[in-house]
Design an enzyme around this catalytic site. Structure first.
Site, PDB file in Angstrom:
ATOM      1  N   ASP A 174     -12.027  -8.604  59.325  1.00  0.00           N
ATOM      2  CA  ASP A 174     -11.300  -9.448  57.690  1.00  0.00           C
ATOM      3  C   ASP A 174     -11.302  -8.361  57.771  1.00  0.00           C
ATOM      4  OD1 ASP A 174     -11.158 -10.320  55.363  1.00  0.00           O
ATOM      5  OD2 ASP A 174     -12.175 -12.039  55.646  1.00  0.00           O
ATOM      6  N   HIS A 175     -10.273  -7.921  57.125  1.00  0.00           N
ATOM      7  CA  HIS A 175      -9.792  -6.382  56.426  1.00  0.00           C
ATOM      8  C   HIS A 175     -10.780  -6.017  55.375  1.00  0.00           C
ATOM      9  CE1 HIS A 175      -6.249  -7.571  54.920  1.00  0.00           C
ATOM     10  NE2 HIS A 175      -6.338  -6.179  54.442  1.00  0.00           N
ATOM     11  N   HIS A 237     -10.542 -14.185  53.674  1.00  0.00           N
ATOM     12  CA  HIS A 237     -10.702 -12.663  52.185  1.00  0.00           C
ATOM     13  C   HIS A 237     -11.521 -13.686  51.372  1.00  0.00           C
ATOM     14  CE1 HIS A 237      -8.336 -11.089  54.496  1.00  0.00           C
ATOM     15  NE2 HIS A 237      -7.102 -10.995  54.496  1.00  0.00           N
TER      16      HIS A 237
HETATM   17  C1  BG6 Z   1      -3.895 -10.207  55.166  1.00  0.00           C
HETATM   18  C2  BG6 Z   1      -2.768 -11.031  55.130  1.00  0.00           C
HETATM   19  O1  BG6 Z   1      -4.431 -10.453  56.124  1.00  0.00           O
HETATM   20  O2  BG6 Z   1      -3.754 -10.058  54.499  1.00  0.00           O
HETATM   21  C3  BG6 Z   1      -1.725 -10.822  54.091  1.00  0.00           C
HETATM   22  O3  BG6 Z   1      -2.302 -11.903  56.315  1.00  0.00           O
HETATM   23  C4  BG6 Z   1      -2.137  -9.896  52.855  1.00  0.00           C
HETATM   24  O4  BG6 Z   1       0.069 -12.047  54.105  1.00  0.00           O
HETATM   25  C5  BG6 Z   1      -2.615  -9.353  53.115  1.00  0.00           C
HETATM   26  O5  BG6 Z   1      -0.992  -9.365  52.594  1.00  0.00           O
HETATM   27  C6  BG6 Z   1      -3.134  -8.285  52.016  1.00  0.00           C
HETATM   28  O6  BG6 Z   1      -4.065  -7.627  52.206  1.00  0.00           O
HETATM   29  P1  BG6 Z   1      -4.315  -6.332  50.975  1.00  0.00           P
HETATM   30  O7  BG6 Z   1      -4.883  -5.460  52.318  1.00  0.00           O
HETATM   31  O8  BG6 Z   1      -3.198  -5.661  51.199  1.00  0.00           O
HETATM   32  O9  BG6 Z   1      -4.691  -6.906  50.420  1.00  0.00           O
END
Ligand code: BG6
Length: 483
Positions: A174-175, A237
């Site tokens: 989960d980045h 997230h």
């Molecule tokens: C991803 C989603 O997990 O997170 C995307 O699949 C989204 O739809 C992205 O744009 C948002 O990540 P960040 O790091 O740009 O907030």
């Protein structure tokens, strides 16, 4: 288990994620050599690349003129694989053994599946049957979301990968958990008695978590139109940020202790009913509009490859409660969407007013955790207006960790890959966290299917439909502006 050298066997090596995030992250790690020790990468794809073509691709993705790039690239190998065909894995095994010997990597293997989840089962089975997972060193599996599209599909997926890897060997990305300020939440909370002693329903009136994007669906119509914001952002997230903000202090800073506390929060989220979905959860889709930079953008329904009848939500706003001692009665508001007014992720903790307020113009104290694009912390207080007046004025104490950082995501990947290489799975989601998140999200999806909570619309470039403001107004609150 502690040795850090490894062969990274990367599925989806020519894909978007690898090119945009993984190679730049690996290069950053490589430059901090002492951290990663040695590594080599075997990139896999259907294309018939030779090593040089692949290395060129990696080089273009890394975008550097630094002389160190040549040694970095010499660690990359390409192997053309049809993931369904077990025979191909035998050749892969031979290459992996050779790379392992040449670079002295102790038989440690990271299998990174930057692939659509419908391949996970086949790939992990074939890895096992071909003997690739039977290595003399450690083995780890890294997988990307989406982890299923509901609880039952997630269970199937989990059983498939568990037949080849133990839970401790699985690193579910989960980045958001790799973002600096998301990792900082627990430090801010638990290393500051000042906050921790008031981090509860006696002093906090509500919590607001926003993750807004200005981008639209882009080229991901096929995936996105089937998932929508609920599965794309809330299931992972948003709920992870709720869990980190709300969890009890872990008794030790060990992986499983922290995950246990997060699981307890997820388990305490008040289950939804059809009625509560109608009242407390908003789903909406963007229409055309004008973004802050003046760009006119089309509606979701007019986007490429989107069915003109699509009912997919590109925005979710929700109120949820965590039914435990600490949080009883404190609403947590979340909102996330595409094509909103700003790109920002922030968590606002709003404190209760003083029991007796002698100053009419007093504003509530706020603690704002800025996750992105700015990374930092700000505390909003009241002070006396300078001069002879008795009035108050708001003041801010700001800490900006990195005000100009717009590389949040690749930083996150750098941290997460580094953690995986070190064998630290704290910032990856454990199966029970995934399962509980799906349980919550599934019941919302079901209520929507049953007709509770209509799909609403919001103009691109705004912060969502008006009803998401009403959601807070009902409790006497309002969204604090993104700062
Ligand atoms: C991803 C989603 O997990 O997170 C995307 O699949 C989204 O739809 C992205 O744009 C948002 O990540 P960040 O790091 O740009 O907030």
């Amino acid at each position: 288990e502690n040795s850090k050298e490894s062969t990274i066997i990367l599925f989806g090596a020519t894909g978007d994620l690898a090119v945009r995030k993984l190679y730049p992250a690996l290069y950053q790690l490589y430059k901090k050599q002492n951290d990663v020790e040695r590594f080599a990468v075997i990139g896999l794809g259907r294309r018939k690349y030779d090593h040089d073509t692949y290395r060129n691709m990696v080089k273009n993705s890394v975008k550097t003129d630094d002389a160190s790039i040549d040694d970095f690239l010499s660690r990359f190998f390409f192997y053309s694989l049809d993931v369904d065909n077990i025979e191909g894995y035998v050749g892969l095994g031979a290459l992996a053994d050779k790379v392992d010997t040449d670079f002295n990597l102790s038989g440690n293997r990271i299998f990174y599946l930057a692939l659509a989840p419908n391949f996970f089962g086949t790939v992990t089975n074939n890895l096992k049957d071909s003997g690739l997972t039977n290595t003399k060193g450690w083995k780890r599996l890294v997988i990307e979301k989406p982890f299923g599209h509901n609880l039952s599909s997630a269970k199937v997926l989990n059983e498939q990968i568990r037949s080849a890897f133990a839970e401790e060997e699985i690193y579910r990305i989960d980045h958001y958990l790799g973002k600096e300020m998301v990792q900082n939440i627990q430090v801010i909370r638990f290393a500051n008695p000042l906050f921790e002693s008031i981090w509860n329903n006696r002093y906090i009136s509500n919590i607001q978590i926003t993750s807004s994007e200005t981008l639209g669906v882009g080229e991901r119509a096929g995936y996105y139109d089937r998932s929508g914001a609920l599965m794309d952002m809330v299931q992972n997230h948003m709920l992870q940020m709720v869990a980190l903000t709300a969890m009890e202090p872990p008794s030790r800073l060990e992986t499983e202790d922290i995950r246990d506390e997060k699981v307890k929060v997820l388990r305490s989220i008040r289950p939804v009913t059809s009625e509560s979905v109608k009242d407390d959860i908003i789903r909406a889709q963007y229409t055309s509009g004008v973004l802050a930079d003046g760009q006119t953008v089309r509606s979701y329904l007019d986007e490429e490859n989107i069915d003109s009848q699509s009912q997919t939500e590109t925005f979710v706003g929700a109120k949820l409660y965590i039914d435990n001692f600490r949080w009883a009665g404190v609403p947590f508001y979340i909102r996330t969407g595409k094509r909103m007014g700003v790109k920002s992720t922030q968590i606002v903790i709003q404190f209760k007013d003083a029991p007796l307020n002698p100053y009419l113009d007093q504003q509530p104290n706020l603690l704002v955790i800025h996750v992105q694009p700015d990374e930092g912390l700000s505390l909003k207080l009241n002070a006396k207006k300078i001069g002879e007046s008795q009035e108050t004025m708001p003041i801010h104490l700001d800490f900006c960790h990195n005000c100009t950082n717009d590389l949040g995501t690749s930083d996150a990947y750098e941290r997460l890959i580094h953690d995986c290489i070190r064998g630290d799975s704290t910032n990856f989601t454990r199966w029970d966290e995934v399962a509980l998140s799906w349980t919550y999200v599934d019941s919302i999806a079901q209520a929507w299917k049953d007709g509770y909570g209509p799909l609403e619309y919001y103009e691109s470039g705004t912060m969502g439909p008006k009803s998401v403001d009403d959601l807070l107004a009902k409790n006497g609150f309002h969204w604090w502006p993104i700062t």
